[in-house]
Design a protein around this motif. Structure first.
Motif, PDB file in Angstrom:
ATOM      1  N   ARG A 260      -5.427  -0.692  22.686  1.00 52.46           N
ATOM      2  CA  ARG A 260      -6.038   0.191  23.653  1.00 52.46           C
ATOM      3  C   ARG A 260      -6.840   1.345  22.855  1.00 52.46           C
ATOM      4  O   ARG A 260      -6.785   1.398  21.810  1.00 52.46           O
TER       5      ARG A 260
ATOM      6  N   GLY B 219      -6.248  -4.332  26.824  1.00 53.79           N
ATOM      7  CA  GLY B 219      -6.913  -5.593  26.526  1.00 53.79           C
ATOM      8  C   GLY B 219      -6.367  -6.737  26.789  1.00 53.79           C
ATOM      9  O   GLY B 219      -5.241  -6.893  27.447  1.00 53.79           O
ATOM     10  N   LYS B 220      -7.061  -7.999  26.680  1.00 56.59           N
ATOM     11  CA  LYS B 220      -6.520  -9.389  26.972  1.00 56.59           C
ATOM     12  C   LYS B 220      -5.650  -9.972  25.650  1.00 56.59           C
ATOM     13  O   LYS B 220      -5.711  -9.300  24.695  1.00 56.59           O
TER      14      LYS B 220
ATOM     15  N   ARG C  94      -2.214  -9.048  21.752  1.00 58.64           N
ATOM     16  CA  ARG C  94      -2.797  -8.374  22.890  1.00 58.64           C
ATOM     17  C   ARG C  94      -3.709  -7.329  22.259  1.00 58.64           C
ATOM     18  O   ARG C  94      -3.381  -6.526  21.432  1.00 58.64           O
ATOM     19  N   ASN C  95      -5.120  -7.515  22.773  1.00 55.88           N
ATOM     20  CA  ASN C  95      -5.930  -6.071  22.123  1.00 55.88           C
ATOM     21  C   ASN C  95      -5.500  -4.991  22.917  1.00 55.88           C
ATOM     22  O   ASN C  95      -5.144  -5.002  24.020  1.00 55.88           O
TER      23      ASN C  95
ATOM     24  N   GLN D 272      -8.983  -4.076  19.508  1.00 52.57           N
ATOM     25  CA  GLN D 272      -9.900  -5.193  19.051  1.00 52.57           C
ATOM     26  C   GLN D 272      -9.467  -5.782  17.816  1.00 52.57           C
ATOM     27  O   GLN D 272     -10.205  -5.977  16.862  1.00 52.57           O
TER      28      GLN D 272
ATOM     29  N   GLU E 246     -17.110  -7.350  25.516  1.00 54.11           N
ATOM     30  CA  GLU E 246     -17.473  -6.024  25.197  1.00 54.11           C
ATOM     31  C   GLU E 246     -18.004  -5.983  23.748  1.00 54.11           C
ATOM     32  O   GLU E 246     -17.974  -6.816  22.866  1.00 54.11           O
TER      33      GLU E 246
ATOM     34  N   ASP F 242     -14.073 -10.115  23.422  1.00 52.06           N
ATOM     35  CA  ASP F 242     -13.584  -9.999  24.888  1.00 52.06           C
ATOM     36  C   ASP F 242     -14.623  -9.591  25.996  1.00 52.06           C
ATOM     37  O   ASP F 242     -14.380  -8.873  26.986  1.00 52.06           O
TER      38      ASP F 242
END
Length: 202
Positions: free
Chosen positions: A53, A33-34, A50-51, A112, A187, A185
């Protein structure tokens, strides 16, 4: 009192990690993720988080936690787990199972991540979901991790008992009464799809 917004704004470090670091991509079925910027360790400096996985059986790369968090400092940034006490924590093996989220751990226990702030405390709780297998059903409460920074080991420590229960109730209050599924993000916020909001127990 818990809040999704920080009570104190963090200071922006003078130099971020390089684009080579922040732009790193991995050979995974579902992309990592971002980046988000907030103070994860409570020292007043903004950090890069960072988000993580969602794991999948066809993944090629291992994505380690050490590449998901970079700590801001007065001069720029640093990796976590660089303090002297960290090695003694590893040596004591107090250890790998649900006590600390070490840098060598795979980042599918950090999907998340959301900071939750307590008034009067600089260190937020970090809520993240374990997603070892992406096609799995939405997460139950046991798959929702509540963590907080541990200065002694210079990494995240799992929160359990009443501390976790308080945070879980806060999540229910904020995410389970919305007219639509909350977003992360762009989702769906995956914890809101599981037993957190569907009343299937703690």
């Amino acid at each position: 009192m818990l809040s999704l917004k920080p009570y104190v704004k963090c200071m922006v470090p003078p130099h971020p990690p390089s684009q080579l670091i922040l732009g790193k991509q991995y050979q995974t079925y579902i992309p990592v993720g971002k980046w988000h910027v907030f103070d994860i360790n409570g020292d007043g400096w903004c950090d890069w988080v960072r988000n993580g996985r969602q794991g999948y059986r066809s993944d090629v790369d291992v994505v380690p936690m050490i590449e998901m968090i970079y700590l801001g400092t007065s001069t720029g940034w640093r990796n976590f787990e660089t303090k002297r006490k960290f090695q003694s924590a590893i040596d004591s093996l107090d250890s790998i199972d649900k006590i600390h989220l070490y840098g060598f751990a795979e980042a599918y226990g950090f999907f998340q991540p959301i900071p939750i702030y307590r008034k009067g405390s600089m260190k937020p709780f970090i809520v993240a979901v374990s997603r070892v297998d992406a096609p799995a059903p939405p997460p139950d409460i046991d798959s929702i991790n509540v963590l907080q920074w541990d200065d002694d080991t210079d990494n995240l420590r799992y929160v359990s008992g009443n501390g976790k229960d308080e945070v879980v109730e806060f999540l229910r209050t904020n995410y389970c009464n919305a007219s639509s599924i909350p977003q992360y993000d762009g989702e769906e916020l995956i914890m809101a799809l599981g037993s957190l909001c569907n009343g299937k127990g703690k």
